[in-house]
Design a protein around this motif. Structure first.
Motif, mmCIF file in Angstrom:
data_model
loop_
_atom_site.group_PDB
_atom_site.id
_atom_site.type_symbol
_atom_site.label_atom_id
_atom_site.label_comp_id
_atom_site.label_asym_id
_atom_site.label_seq_id
_atom_site.Cartn_x
_atom_site.Cartn_y
_atom_site.Cartn_z
ATOM 1 N N GLY A 233 64.357 15.366 14.812
ATOM 2 C CA GLY A 233 64.020 15.093 13.416
ATOM 3 C C GLY A 233 64.767 13.928 12.822
ATOM 4 N N HIS A 234 65.834 13.498 13.490
ATOM 5 C CA HIS A 234 66.609 12.365 12.990
ATOM 6 C C HIS A 234 66.423 11.120 13.852
ATOM 7 N N THR A 235 65.346 11.078 14.636
ATOM 8 C CA THR A 235 64.967 9.832 15.289
ATOM 9 C C THR A 235 64.166 8.989 14.302
ATOM 10 N N THR A 236 64.325 7.702 14.369
ATOM 11 C CA THR A 236 63.697 6.798 13.404
ATOM 12 C C THR A 236 62.244 6.542 13.768
ATOM 13 N N ILE A 237 61.344 6.808 12.818
ATOM 14 C CA ILE A 237 59.921 6.523 12.996
ATOM 15 C C ILE A 237 59.528 5.284 12.188
ATOM 16 N N ASP A 238 60.083 5.148 10.986
ATOM 17 C CA ASP A 238 59.803 4.009 10.109
ATOM 18 C C ASP A 238 61.129 3.499 9.561
ATOM 19 N N ASN A 306 58.794 8.948 23.151
ATOM 20 C CA ASN A 306 60.140 8.468 23.483
ATOM 21 C C ASN A 306 60.912 9.514 24.268
ATOM 22 N N LEU A 307 60.763 10.779 23.860
ATOM 23 C CA LEU A 307 61.420 11.873 24.571
ATOM 24 C C LEU A 307 60.953 11.912 26.025
ATOM 25 N N TYR A 308 59.637 11.808 26.204
ATOM 26 C CA TYR A 308 59.087 11.840 27.566
ATOM 27 C C TYR A 308 59.567 10.649 28.387
ATOM 28 N N ASN A 309 59.566 9.465 27.787
ATOM 29 C CA ASN A 309 59.989 8.274 28.519
ATOM 30 C C ASN A 309 61.437 8.379 29.005
ATOM 31 N N LEU A 310 62.262 9.093 28.244
ATOM 32 C CA LEU A 310 63.667 9.226 28.605
ATOM 33 C C LEU A 310 63.932 10.359 29.598
ATOM 34 N N LEU A 311 63.229 11.487 29.451
ATOM 35 C CA LEU A 311 63.614 12.690 30.183
ATOM 36 C C LEU A 311 62.556 13.235 31.137
ATOM 37 N N ASP A 312 61.286 12.859 30.962
ATOM 38 C CA ASP A 312 60.234 13.244 31.897
ATOM 39 C C ASP A 312 60.169 14.751 32.141
ATOM 40 N N PRO A 313 60.001 15.584 31.104
ATOM 41 C CA PRO A 313 59.918 17.030 31.320
ATOM 42 C C PRO A 313 58.590 17.439 31.952
ATOM 43 N N GLU A 314 58.575 18.616 32.572
ATOM 44 C CA GLU A 314 57.355 19.183 33.149
ATOM 45 C C GLU A 314 56.415 19.702 32.074
ATOM 46 N N LEU A 315 56.984 20.154 30.967
ATOM 47 C CA LEU A 315 56.232 20.823 29.915
ATOM 48 C C LEU A 315 56.920 20.579 28.591
ATOM 49 N N ILE A 316 56.126 20.384 27.528
ATOM 50 C CA ILE A 316 56.659 20.324 26.173
ATOM 51 C C ILE A 316 55.980 21.432 25.375
ATOM 52 N N LEU A 333 48.681 14.582 17.902
ATOM 53 C CA LEU A 333 49.992 14.422 18.547
ATOM 54 C C LEU A 333 49.826 13.909 19.976
ATOM 55 N N ARG A 334 48.951 14.554 20.740
ATOM 56 C CA ARG A 334 48.772 14.136 22.137
ATOM 57 C C ARG A 334 48.215 12.720 22.215
ATOM 58 N N GLU A 335 47.289 12.389 21.312
ATOM 59 C CA GLU A 335 46.714 11.037 21.319
ATOM 60 C C GLU A 335 47.787 9.999 21.031
ATOM 61 N N SER A 336 48.641 10.270 20.041
ATOM 62 C CA SER A 336 49.716 9.347 19.699
ATOM 63 C C SER A 336 50.712 9.222 20.844
ATOM 64 N N MET A 337 51.038 10.332 21.458
ATOM 65 C CA MET A 337 51.980 10.324 22.574
ATOM 66 C C MET A 337 51.426 9.539 23.760
ATOM 67 N N ALA A 338 50.146 9.741 24.052
ATOM 68 C CA ALA A 338 49.528 9.076 25.205
ATOM 69 C C ALA A 338 49.515 7.564 25.049
ATOM 70 N N ARG A 339 49.389 7.075 23.797
ATOM 71 C CA ARG A 339 49.345 5.618 23.580
ATOM 72 C C ARG A 339 50.700 4.976 23.835
ATOM 73 N N ARG A 340 51.773 5.752 23.770
ATOM 74 C CA ARG A 340 53.111 5.170 23.814
ATOM 75 C C ARG A 340 53.922 5.555 25.039
ATOM 76 N N ALA A 341 53.494 6.592 25.746
ATOM 77 C CA ALA A 341 54.271 7.079 26.886
ATOM 78 C C ALA A 341 54.014 6.234 28.125
ATOM 79 N N ILE A 342 55.037 6.100 28.945
ATOM 80 C CA ILE A 342 54.904 5.423 30.234
ATOM 81 C C ILE A 342 54.362 6.432 31.237
ATOM 82 N N HIS A 343 53.146 6.240 31.699
ATOM 83 C CA HIS A 343 52.523 7.226 32.572
ATOM 84 C C HIS A 343 53.032 7.134 34.002
#
Length: 382
Positions: A233-238, A306-316, A333-343
């Motif tokens: 909740g304290h990661t910067t979005i804007d 960003n969380l996924y790019n750093l830690l690569d969890p199996e499940l969120i 949420l999934r659409e936004s995440m998919a546009r930014r995550a490193i697949h």
């Protein structure tokens, strides 16, 4: 330690960490079937474990499951949250025996709040002696500093800022205590009973007054060097956004927590709605409510990428007061995440609502800490 004692310890530890297991599953911890049979028979005879039919696992007859005897005692889980105290009692076979909640003023100080906790726990014990309690796990919103044991300034319960909840609770309850962040313990609950059971790398996004993440990494709870891991909740979005209570600008909490969602609807709906009301209206087709929930989902999706790019969890897993929004939130949420995550050539991890009831997920996680920890919370010497 003799081999016989070591084998008994291994079996008991496996039952504490993983819950009821079949004899075949116990053989999977590195013991021969004959050794498992001998150890289990000895433990049954000593009254330490019980054996009963479990649910069918594949074709054939249901497996007989070995579990720690309920007569050995109980574990208690407590959640001290904004405006409410929750508690649950579980036996050592992982059955939920009782749970309840009591409303409290979030401005109430720690000592007075713990009086309410003690009364609630005694009521839920239902006549059991406190001597039957192996320990009490307590969940607090916000980070707990590893060096001092005190709540950090990001704690949403302001009377608890700079308080050592472990010391305060131990003095008030006179029982063995474990204390951790609410999101961390919700993650433990899903890993023990829910959607993340059997997985080793999981992120649990928990929305309450703020938005936090509990991490299970390589099979263990991860809180970071200073106890502040997971403050999503304290990661910067804007970076030009509103000032957050932490002093930063444009934190996720200013855009996607329950209070910010409700605030965005005050002008259009004439009053401040609770997050439960917002979700109910959204499910009924209210366009404004659907819009602010979708916007929140997009913001959380950015942070989750960003969380996924750093830690690569199996499940969120999503839990807390936003979880009932379901796909109204998760789709954007999934659409936004998919546009930014490193697949990296792989599919993104599933992002799902947790399996456990949101009213008990944190207290179950708090109790699970006691159930799983044989060093801090040993079984009675019987």
């Amino acid at each position: 330690m003799s081999r016989r004692t070591a084998n008994r310890t291994r079996v008991i530890r496996a039952l504490r960490e993983r819950g009821p297991l079949s004899r075949r599953e116990l053989a999977g911890i590195g013991l021969s079937r004959s050794t498992v049979t001998a150890v289990v028979d000895e433990l049954v005879g000593a009254g330490l474990v019980t054996e009963a039919g479990g649910p069918a696992r594949g074709a054939g007859r249901p497996a007989q499951l070995i579990s720690l005897s309920p007569a050995l005692g109980v574990a208690v889980g407590v959640e001290i949250a904004n405006g409410v105290v929750r508690a649950a009692v579980c036996d050592l076979s992982r059955r939920l025996l009782a749970h309840d909640a009591v409303a409290v003023d979030e401005r109430t100080g720690p000592e007075e709040t713990l009086v309410v906790v003690a009364e609630l726990v005694d009521r839920l014990l239902g006549g059991r002696s406190r001597d039957d309690v192996l320990g009490v796990g307590i969940a607090i919103p916000g980070p707990i500093q590893r060096g001092t044991g005190r709540n950090g300034r990001a704690t949403t319960l302001k009377p608890w800022v700079d308080v050592n909840p472990y010391v305060t609770a131990a003095e008030a309850l006179k029982l063995p205590i474990a204390v951790d962040n609410d999101a961390n313990l919700a993650a433990v609950a899903e890993a023990t009973w829910g959607a993340a059971r059997g997985l080793r790398d999981v992120a649990y996004v928990y929305s309450a007054a703020g938005i936090g993440v509990g991490f299970i990494l390589n099979g263990s709870l991860y809180a970071g060097a200073n106890g502040t891991a997971g403050e999503l909740g304290h990661t910067t979005i804007d970076e030009n956004g509103e000032i957050c209570e932490c002093g930063g600008r444009g934190c996720l909490n200013t855009l996607a927590n329950a209070a910010s969602i409700s605030l965005n609807l005050r002008r259009s709906h004439g009053r401040e709605l609770s997050i439960a009301e917002v979700i109910t209206l959204a499910r009924g087709g209210d366009l404004g409510c659907r819009r602010v929930i979708a916007d929140a989902g997009r913001h959380i999706g950015l942070a989750a990428a960003n969380l996924y790019n750093l830690l690569d969890p199996e499940l969120i897993v999503l839990g807390g007061n936003l979880a009932p929004a379901g796909e109204i939130l998760l789709g954007p949420l999934r659409e936004s995440m998919a546009r930014r995550a490193i697949h990296a050539g792989e599919v993104l991890p599933p992002f799902i609502v947790g399996e456990l009831d949101q009213d008990v997920v944190v207290v179950l996680g708090a109790a699970a800490v006691v159930l799983r920890d044989d060093e801090r919370f040993p079984l009675p010497d019987r």
